[in-house]
Scaffold this motif. Structure first.
Motif, PDB file in Angstrom:
ATOM      1  N   VAL A 391      47.140  -5.320   9.176  1.00 29.19           N
ATOM      2  CA  VAL A 391      45.687  -5.536   9.107  1.00 29.19           C
ATOM      3  C   VAL A 391      45.008  -4.971  10.354  1.00 29.19           C
ATOM      4  N   ALA A 392      45.622  -5.180  11.523  1.00 27.33           N
ATOM      5  CA  ALA A 392      45.020  -4.713  12.772  1.00 27.33           C
ATOM      6  C   ALA A 392      44.871  -3.196  12.790  1.00 27.33           C
ATOM      7  N   TRP A 393      45.920  -2.480  12.386  1.00 30.18           N
ATOM      8  CA  TRP A 393      45.828  -1.019  12.398  1.00 30.18           C
ATOM      9  C   TRP A 393      44.900  -0.505  11.308  1.00 30.18           C
ATOM     10  N   ARG A 394      44.831  -1.189  10.180  1.00 30.97           N
ATOM     11  CA  ARG A 394      43.875  -0.794   9.141  1.00 30.97           C
ATOM     12  C   ARG A 394      42.444  -0.931   9.654  1.00 30.97           C
ATOM     13  N   ARG A 395      42.182  -2.018  10.351  1.00 34.87           N
ATOM     14  CA  ARG A 395      40.832  -2.215  10.883  1.00 34.87           C
ATOM     15  C   ARG A 395      40.506  -1.170  11.946  1.00 34.87           C
ATOM     16  N   TYR A 396      41.496  -0.829  12.754  1.00 31.91           N
ATOM     17  CA  TYR A 396      41.226   0.187  13.769  1.00 31.91           C
ATOM     18  C   TYR A 396      40.974   1.550  13.131  1.00 31.91           C
ATOM     19  N   LEU A 397      41.743   1.917  12.116  1.00 32.47           N
ATOM     20  CA  LEU A 397      41.527   3.192  11.440  1.00 32.47           C
ATOM     21  C   LEU A 397      40.192   3.218  10.709  1.00 32.47           C
ATOM     22  N   HIS A 398      39.745   2.035  10.263  1.00 32.67           N
ATOM     23  CA  HIS A 398      38.438   1.958   9.592  1.00 32.67           C
ATOM     24  C   HIS A 398      37.301   2.032  10.592  1.00 32.67           C
ATOM     25  N   LEU A 399      37.461   1.408  11.730  1.00 35.11           N
ATOM     26  CA  LEU A 399      36.426   1.409  12.765  1.00 35.11           C
ATOM     27  C   LEU A 399      37.125   1.463  14.121  1.00 35.11           C
ATOM     28  N   ARG A 400      37.079   2.606  14.775  1.00 38.07           N
ATOM     29  CA  ARG A 400      37.849   2.844  15.993  1.00 38.07           C
ATOM     30  C   ARG A 400      37.128   2.295  17.217  1.00 38.07           C
ATOM     31  N   SER A 401      37.050   0.984  17.294  1.00 35.35           N
ATOM     32  CA  SER A 401      36.457   0.325  18.458  1.00 35.35           C
ATOM     33  C   SER A 401      37.555  -0.091  19.421  1.00 35.35           C
ATOM     34  N   SER A 402      37.166  -0.317  20.671  1.00 34.91           N
ATOM     35  CA  SER A 402      38.148  -0.735  21.673  1.00 34.91           C
ATOM     36  C   SER A 402      38.715  -2.114  21.348  1.00 34.91           C
ATOM     37  N   SER A 403      37.916  -2.986  20.773  1.00 31.18           N
ATOM     38  CA  SER A 403      38.408  -4.322  20.405  1.00 31.18           C
ATOM     39  C   SER A 403      39.484  -4.224  19.341  1.00 31.18           C
TER      40      SER A 403
END
Length: 508
Positions: A391-403
């Motif tokens: 889930v974490a990497w999916r969210r990062y790939l969807h929105l590349r924010s520092s958080s």
């Protein structure tokens, strides 16, 4: 200070609207001050809630003293008995006074609830029910503290506080090795930075510090100069812990963060130039090292200068330990020994005697879970961690924010490190950060920690007034009992903090 948007200045404010705006700004500043003071208190409580101790001996000087120190974590120190409940009280205060962020939901949350229920139920079949009940009481408080931190603080707020706390701990450990036990000698291949914890725990502390520092550099470019000093110092301390797996994981994850920093801040042709400069330095260096060391270069790099190459084949004595522990698993494969009931002081002393070195845990989180909660508990824990990682990497790939990147890096680090180290849920700050990230993956995407705010926005957040409107005459609004619980009518808050509630408003 929180400022009102341009829309608020399109017309003259009435006296009532101005008072309302002043109260809002004051509440936002008060919330930020409260978080800063609370961060200091949490740092102190985290220190006393984990069995850190000042070193009293050389790392290999006295096996008897080492075993005595090793057994302290199995006995309830008074500092821990006071600090853990104090952390729970702080969590109550945060949920009471701070805006709550995020909307829980999803299958991952169901998995976590099933795991917690299974752990609590293990009292029924525990080898030592009274000990399990005590450990579960601490486990429940740890879960509550994790929940409160995940719901009330942003990822970047946690990163800032954790960076300071973990870096100070690392510096203090260096000073302890220099002035207390006089063992500081990085040139010695057998020296490993220890300080107030074991070298492997110290490495976990420093890796998490480095990852948080990198995320802060992405979030706040103006802080890059002094954050670079902290990051380089942290990496230097990490190197002299000579923790191989942690160091390798840290370098790989920092490379991902560096790639994002370059993509965000540097033009493509400049990135190509930087790459060429690095290659012109690294390639000749590798040729020189390999030319002088021959086939030993790779082994020397992997061992980080350590001389205990004879233990490489058995993963630094871990394989014999795991073989012995698997014999214990066969006795209770499904249900396990009960939460916290296996690693008693007596059993740890026996296993340590069999292995010939102090053994306080399995040096494998997944094996530890199978031992205490059986195959069912181990499978649930593995499913939770892997699901959160995906889930974490999916969210990062969807929105590349520092958080999003920080949560993904922390989860990647612990999921991989758990195959060689034990990382239970406790107030040890590096692992607590990861379990906070696990719960953040239970908050619906879009309800918290979305795109990075503008660079001028403070890391420590007050109350979000990005769409606070006072262009229309404000009718009388009943006072809200406390900050973060209840929004006044006719006040619009942004979608990024749709779950946050408004500031405290006192009647004039």
């Amino acid at each position: 200070m929180t400022t009102l948007p341009k829309s608020a200045h399109r017309g003259a404010l009435t006296a009532g609207q101005q008072r309302e705006a002043n109260r809002f700004t004051a509440a936002s500043a008060a919330l930020r001050r409260s978080k800063m003071w609370l961060a200091l208190l949490l740092g102190i409580l985290f220190w006393f809630s984990v069995p850190y101790s000042l070193p009293r001996h050389q790392p290999n000087a006295n096996a008897t003293v080492q075993e005595a120190d090793n057994s302290e974590q199995f006995q309830g120190a008074i500092s821990r008995q006071l600090a853990v409940p104090a952390l729970a009280l702080c969590a109550c205060f945060m949920l009471w006074r701070y805006p709550v962020r995020g909307v829980p939901g999803g299958r991952l949350l169901i998995l976590i609830c099933v795991y917690v229920v299974w752990a609590l139920s293990s009292t029924a079949w525990s080898e030592d029910p009274s000990l399990t009940a005590k450990r579960l009481a601490v486990f429940a408080m740890d879960c509550f503290v994790t929940y409160a931190l995940a719901r009330t603080l942003s990822t970047m707020e946690m990163a800032l506080g954790a960076t300071i706390a973990m870096f100070v701990t690392g510096v203090f450990s260096v000073l302890a090795d220099i002035f207390l036990i006089h063992s500081f000698n990085p040139a010695d291949a057998d020296y490993r930075l220890q300080g107030v914890m074991t070298p492997n725990q110290q490495a976990m502390n420093l890796v998490a510090c480095a990852l948080c520092c990198a995320a802060l550099m992405l979030r706040r470019p103006r802080w890059v100069p002094w954050l670079s000093v902290i990051l380089l110092s942290t990496l230097a301390m990490l190197w002299i812990t000579r923790a191989r797996i942690g160091t390798i994981l840290c370098i790989v994850l920092l490379a991902i963060a560096l790639n994002k920093l370059l993509r965000d801040r540097v033009r493509p042709h400049v990135r190509v130039g930087i790459l060429l400069v690095l290659l012109s330095i690294v390639v000749p260096l590798l040729v020189f090292v390999v030319g002088n060391s021959g086939g030993d270069a790779a082994q020397t790099a992997f061992m980080m200068g350590r001389h205990d190459t004879e233990n490489t084949s058995n993963l630094s004595n871990r394989l014999p330990l795991w073989q012995e522990l698997l014999d214990s698993v066969e006795e209770r494969p499904v249900l396990g020994y009960g939460y916290g009931a296996f690693w008693t002081e007596q059993r740890a002393a026996r296993i340590s005697h069999d292995q010939g070195w102090p053994v306080p845990h399995a040096h494998n989180t997944y094996l530890d879970q199978v031992i205490i909660l059986g195959v069912v508990g181990g499978a649930l824990y593995l499913a939770i961690m892997v699901s959160a990682l995906v889930v974490a990497w999916r969210r990062y790939l969807h929105l590349r924010s520092s958080s999003n990147l920080l949560n993904a890096m922390l989860l990647t680090w612990l999921v991989l490190l758990s195959s060689s180290e034990s990382a239970p849920l406790d107030p040890h700050m590096p692992t607590m950060l990861v379990y906070i990230a696990v719960f953040r993956m239970c908050l619906r995407e879009g309800s918290v920690d979305m795109a990075d705010p503008e660079p001028d926005r403070p890391i420590v957040e007050g109350i979000d007034a990005a769409t606070f409107t006072v262009t229309q005459p404000a009718p009388a609004v009943s006072p809200v009992a406390r900050a973060g619980h209840g929004t006044g009518e006719h006040k619009v808050f942004p979608s990024r903090h749709a779950s946050l509630l408004a500031a405290q408003r006192r009647p004039s």
